[in-house]
Scaffold this active site. Structure first.
Site, PDB file in Angstrom:
ATOM      1  CB  THR A 140      -1.029  -0.077   1.036  1.00 44.36           C
ATOM      2  OG1 THR A 140      -1.346   1.366   1.576  1.00 44.36           O
ATOM      3  CG2 THR A 140      -0.293  -0.254   2.134  1.00 44.36           C
ATOM      4  CG  ASP A 141      -1.061   4.930  -0.803  1.00 41.49           C
ATOM      5  OD1 ASP A 141      -1.777   4.256   0.536  1.00 41.49           O
ATOM      6  OD2 ASP A 141      -1.493   6.286  -1.206  1.00 41.49           O
ATOM      7  CD  GLU A 142      -3.037   3.805   4.356  1.00 46.23           C
ATOM      8  OE1 GLU A 142      -2.861   4.036   5.680  1.00 46.23           O
ATOM      9  OE2 GLU A 142      -4.294   3.706   4.184  1.00 46.23           O
ATOM     10  CE1 TYR A 165      -3.576  -2.121   5.978  1.00 46.78           C
ATOM     11  CE2 TYR A 165      -2.959  -0.457   5.324  1.00 46.78           C
ATOM     12  CZ  TYR A 165      -2.981  -1.716   4.814  1.00 46.78           C
ATOM     13  OH  TYR A 165      -3.334  -2.053   3.288  1.00 46.78           O
ATOM     14  CE  LYS A 169       0.137  -4.566   3.122  1.00 47.37           C
ATOM     15  NZ  LYS A 169      -0.801  -5.657   2.534  1.00 47.37           N
TER      16      LYS A 169
HETATM   17  P1  NAD Z   1     -10.046  -6.650   2.617  1.00 50.13           P
HETATM   18  O1  NAD Z   1     -10.202  -6.355   3.885  1.00 50.13           O
HETATM   19  O2  NAD Z   1     -11.215  -7.247   1.766  1.00 50.13           O
HETATM   20  O3  NAD Z   1      -9.622  -8.447   2.184  1.00 50.13           O
HETATM   21  C1  NAD Z   1      -8.831  -8.971   3.400  1.00 50.13           C
HETATM   22  C2  NAD Z   1      -9.075 -10.789   3.133  1.00 50.13           C
HETATM   23  O4  NAD Z   1      -7.777 -11.257   3.402  1.00 50.13           O
HETATM   24  C3  NAD Z   1     -10.176 -11.519   3.302  1.00 50.13           C
HETATM   25  O5  NAD Z   1     -11.323 -11.702   1.638  1.00 50.13           O
HETATM   26  C4  NAD Z   1      -9.729 -11.967   4.958  1.00 50.13           C
HETATM   27  O6  NAD Z   1     -10.785 -12.811   5.039  1.00 50.13           O
HETATM   28  C5  NAD Z   1      -8.564 -12.944   4.103  1.00 50.13           C
HETATM   29  N1  NAD Z   1      -8.078 -12.649   5.371  1.00 50.13           N
HETATM   30  C6  NAD Z   1      -7.628 -12.100   6.344  1.00 50.13           C
HETATM   31  N2  NAD Z   1      -6.985 -12.552   7.532  1.00 50.13           N
HETATM   32  C7  NAD Z   1      -6.463 -13.467   6.860  1.00 50.13           C
HETATM   33  C8  NAD Z   1      -5.258 -15.440   7.697  1.00 50.13           C
HETATM   34  N3  NAD Z   1      -5.560 -14.610   8.401  1.00 50.13           N
HETATM   35  N4  NAD Z   1      -5.286 -15.912   6.510  1.00 50.13           N
HETATM   36  C9  NAD Z   1      -5.824 -15.775   5.028  1.00 50.13           C
HETATM   37  N5  NAD Z   1      -6.840 -14.689   4.875  1.00 50.13           N
HETATM   38  C10 NAD Z   1      -6.854 -13.963   5.821  1.00 50.13           C
HETATM   39  O7  NAD Z   1      -8.870  -5.977   1.857  1.00 50.13           O
HETATM   40  P2  NAD Z   1      -8.840  -5.604   0.203  1.00 50.13           P
HETATM   41  O8  NAD Z   1      -8.986  -3.921   0.623  1.00 50.13           O
HETATM   42  O9  NAD Z   1      -8.641  -6.671  -0.265  1.00 50.13           O
HETATM   43  O10 NAD Z   1      -7.075  -5.845   0.300  1.00 50.13           O
HETATM   44  C11 NAD Z   1      -6.084  -6.850  -0.006  1.00 50.13           C
HETATM   45  C12 NAD Z   1      -4.879  -6.346   0.060  1.00 50.13           C
HETATM   46  O11 NAD Z   1      -4.706  -5.068  -0.777  1.00 50.13           O
HETATM   47  C13 NAD Z   1      -4.428  -6.058   1.436  1.00 50.13           C
HETATM   48  O12 NAD Z   1      -3.228  -6.755   1.577  1.00 50.13           O
HETATM   49  C14 NAD Z   1      -3.963  -4.672   1.151  1.00 50.13           C
HETATM   50  O13 NAD Z   1      -2.790  -3.908   2.508  1.00 50.13           O
HETATM   51  C15 NAD Z   1      -3.526  -4.117   0.381  1.00 50.13           C
HETATM   52  N6  NAD Z   1      -4.024  -2.910  -0.503  1.00 50.13           N
HETATM   53  C16 NAD Z   1      -5.561  -2.062  -0.383  1.00 50.13           C
HETATM   54  C17 NAD Z   1      -6.128  -0.776  -0.162  1.00 50.13           C
HETATM   55  C18 NAD Z   1      -7.277  -0.551  -0.663  1.00 50.13           C
HETATM   56  O14 NAD Z   1      -7.908   0.726  -0.866  1.00 50.13           O
HETATM   57  N7  NAD Z   1      -8.221  -1.621  -0.318  1.00 50.13           N
HETATM   58  C19 NAD Z   1      -4.838  -0.569  -1.895  1.00 50.13           C
HETATM   59  C20 NAD Z   1      -3.547  -0.746  -1.173  1.00 50.13           C
HETATM   60  C21 NAD Z   1      -2.874  -1.729  -0.675  1.00 50.13           C
HETATM   61  O1  TDX Z   2     -16.611   6.428   7.790  1.00 50.89           O
HETATM   62  C1  TDX Z   2     -15.170   7.299   7.656  1.00 50.89           C
HETATM   63  N1  TDX Z   2     -15.330   8.617   7.201  1.00 50.89           N
HETATM   64  C2  TDX Z   2     -14.343   9.332   6.974  1.00 50.89           C
HETATM   65  O2  TDX Z   2     -14.227  10.436   6.940  1.00 50.89           O
HETATM   66  C3  TDX Z   2     -14.391   6.259   7.201  1.00 50.89           C
HETATM   67  C4  TDX Z   2     -13.833   4.755   6.565  1.00 50.89           C
HETATM   68  C5  TDX Z   2     -13.562   7.123   6.448  1.00 50.89           C
HETATM   69  N2  TDX Z   2     -12.962   8.519   6.293  1.00 50.89           N
HETATM   70  C6  TDX Z   2     -11.543   9.005   6.014  1.00 50.89           C
HETATM   71  C7  TDX Z   2     -10.521   8.482   6.467  1.00 50.89           C
HETATM   72  C8  TDX Z   2      -9.323   8.807   4.984  1.00 50.89           C
HETATM   73  O3  TDX Z   2      -8.684   9.284   5.180  1.00 50.89           O
HETATM   74  O4  TDX Z   2     -11.709   8.255   4.643  1.00 50.89           O
HETATM   75  C9  TDX Z   2     -10.635   8.178   4.172  1.00 50.89           C
HETATM   76  C10 TDX Z   2     -10.927   6.733   3.608  1.00 50.89           C
HETATM   77  O5  TDX Z   2     -10.678   5.712   4.644  1.00 50.89           O
HETATM   78  P1  TDX Z   2     -10.869   4.446   4.614  1.00 50.89           P
HETATM   79  O6  TDX Z   2     -11.488   4.191   3.693  1.00 50.89           O
HETATM   80  O7  TDX Z   2     -10.840   3.681   5.872  1.00 50.89           O
HETATM   81  O8  TDX Z   2      -9.684   4.005   3.922  1.00 50.89           O
HETATM   82  P2  TDX Z   2      -7.494   4.344   4.645  1.00 50.89           P
HETATM   83  O9  TDX Z   2      -7.535   4.369   5.343  1.00 50.89           O
HETATM   84  O10 TDX Z   2      -7.256   6.067   3.492  1.00 50.89           O
HETATM   85  O11 TDX Z   2      -6.802   3.226   3.752  1.00 50.89           O
HETATM   86  C11 TDX Z   2      -7.026   2.161   2.339  1.00 50.89           C
HETATM   87  O12 TDX Z   2      -6.914   2.560   1.347  1.00 50.89           O
HETATM   88  C12 TDX Z   2      -5.572   2.443   1.997  1.00 50.89           C
HETATM   89  C13 TDX Z   2      -7.883   0.336   2.317  1.00 50.89           C
HETATM   90  O13 TDX Z   2      -8.360   0.488   4.015  1.00 50.89           O
HETATM   91  C14 TDX Z   2      -5.966   0.576   2.978  1.00 50.89           C
HETATM   92  O14 TDX Z   2      -5.795  -0.975   3.136  1.00 50.89           O
HETATM   93  C15 TDX Z   2      -5.579   0.971   1.744  1.00 50.89           C
HETATM   94  O15 TDX Z   2      -4.245   0.221   2.292  1.00 50.89           O
END
Ligand code: NAD
Ligand code: TDX
Length: 380
Positions: A140-142, A165, A169
């Protein structure tokens, strides 16, 4: 035929990814390993699991014995590790689970791959690896921390995570790099900005806002809503991972993002406007609203779907101010670019959420309500 182990593919991005690669390549088999936590839903990928090209195993990425058994049975060439605890707010409540899954789970998979893939040693003592294997870590960019008003994250930006988190990562990224440097393991990493699109769990900003509008609830915006995220349509992310896994050099790291920065408040206002306008143009959609008040002509009212729903709530602790990705490296090396503009992607995403209420109901039928009440009652 290449066999991929794809972890976490019952979650948001992993599910989109397996659908993408199964449609794009007919020479790939996929084994999904997922623990089905609150964020995983087997229904999301039920149509993909056919026990010929796509198999499902319920299990924990931290389970060494299971990982060894799967490597022995399926002879994976590629591992793509999506499995993680992914929600920043939950990491603030329970950091340990994030360290366990995101760091030790990754290390466990790396070790299983090492046991399965090492063929011998070279003259310097480095392991030699089975041809064509690759461990890909979805990051992630985080990991880069937070930006000020200017500049972008490049692959050279020092890692400086703030939340439990993002710290987990970052640690996982370091471990993956350590396995490359120490054992010459063939690895790659992608670091992506915020994804949006179908199958996103409604704890994340965009699907949460959509869900709350349909329920006539307030829309919680943290702090002043001025934090900036760089939004990418999930399928563009999946395409980037596919390109990196199949084309990038061993040891490479790529940032993935589409120069699409928005303040949270802009996202929330746009979502309100879009839902209102869709319901104005397609009155049948109003049946999805929980609030069924009618106007004098007997039409379900939508005049309350406006910015007065927004409520500014207590800020997230350690809330990163701005993320912004410089995607030049993946563009120049691999020719990747995001195909879906935000204007198109947000409408697709809202429509998907409106048309898939059964899915939303399914994934929120467990502890979601308790989570929501706990998380948001503290903030108001
Ligand atoms: P998500 O939370 O929707 O899904 C995570 C999945 O992992 C779920 O299906 C869960 O059951 C499974 N999981 C959790 N713990 C586990 C374990 N111990 N063993 C096996 N499976 C397990 O997450 P997402 O948003 O799809 O993110 C996927 C990946 O991408 C993550 O690694 C996250 O850090 C990364 N990522 C997410 C975003 C975003 O915006 N959502 C952005 C950048 C990177
Ligand atoms: O109720 C809310 N109100 C609000 O203002 C929620 C849930 C979020 N927010 C804000 C927090 C963040 O600045 O919105 C922005 C986006 O929040 P999230 O959807 O929780 O995402 P973020 O924390 O940016 O992280 C996401 O992007 C990077 C994913 O959850 C991560 O897994 C990924 O690595």
């Amino acid at each position: 035929m290449k066999t991929y182990l794809v972890t976490g593919a019952a979650g948001f991005i992993g599910a989109n990814y397996i659908k993408y690669i199964l449609a794009k390549h007919d020479d790939i088999k996929v084994v999904v390993l997922d623990l089905l936590t609150y964020a995983g839903n087997l229904g999301t990928i039920a149509e993909d699991i056919d026990d010929e090209r796509c198999f499902f195993v319920k299990g924990d990425i931290c389970d060494a014995q299971l990982a060894d058994e799967l490597f022995a049975k399926f002879k994976f060439e590629v591992v793509v590790n999506f499995a993680a605890e992914s929600h920043v707010d939950r990491s603030i409540e329970n950091p340990q689970l994030f360290l366990q899954t995101n760091i030790l789970g990754t290390q466990n998979l790396l070790d299983a791959a090492r046991r399965a893939w090492v063929t011998g040693r070279d003259e310097k003592g480095y392991p030699t690896w089975r041809k064509g294997v690759r461990f890909h870590q979805v990051s992630t960019d985080e990991v880069y921390g937070s930006l000020g008003e200017t500049g972008f994250f490049t692959e050279e930006t020092p890692l400086n995570p703030h939340s439990p988190y993002s710290a987990s990562k970052t640690s996982a990224d370091h471990i993956v790099c350590a396995y490359h440097d120490t054992y010459h393991m063939p690895v790659s990493i992608t670091r992506c900005s915020n994804n949006y699109g179908p199958y996103q769990f409604p704890e994340k900003l965009i699907p949460l806002i959509i869900k709350n509008i349909l329920e006539g609830k307030q829309l919680p915006v943290y702090g002043e809503g001025t934090n900036i995220r760089d939004w990418l349509y999930v399928e563009d992310h999946c395409k980037a991972i596919d390109m990196v896994v199949t084309q990038a050099k061993d040891g490479s790291i790529y940032n993935v993002g589409g120069h699409n920065e928005r303040q949270n408040i802009q996202i929330v206002k746009l979502t309100i406007r879009t839902i209102h306008d869709m319901m104005e143009q397609e009155p049948a959609l109003r049946n999805l609203l929980k609030k069924q008040e009618k106007d004098a002509e007997g039409n379900i009212r939508i005049d309350w779907i406006n910015e007065s729903l927004i409520t500014f709530v207590k800020d997230r602790l350690g809330h990163d101010q701005r993320y912004g990705i410089d995607p030049s490296k993946i563009k120049e090396d691999l020719g990747w670019y995001p195909e879906t503009t935000f204007e198109v992607g947000i409408v697709k995403t809202i429509r998907w959420n409106l048309e898939n209420q059964a899915w939303i109901k399914d994934v929120t039928s467990g502890d979601y309500q308790k989570y929501y009440e706990k998380m948001y009652s503290d903030r108001c």
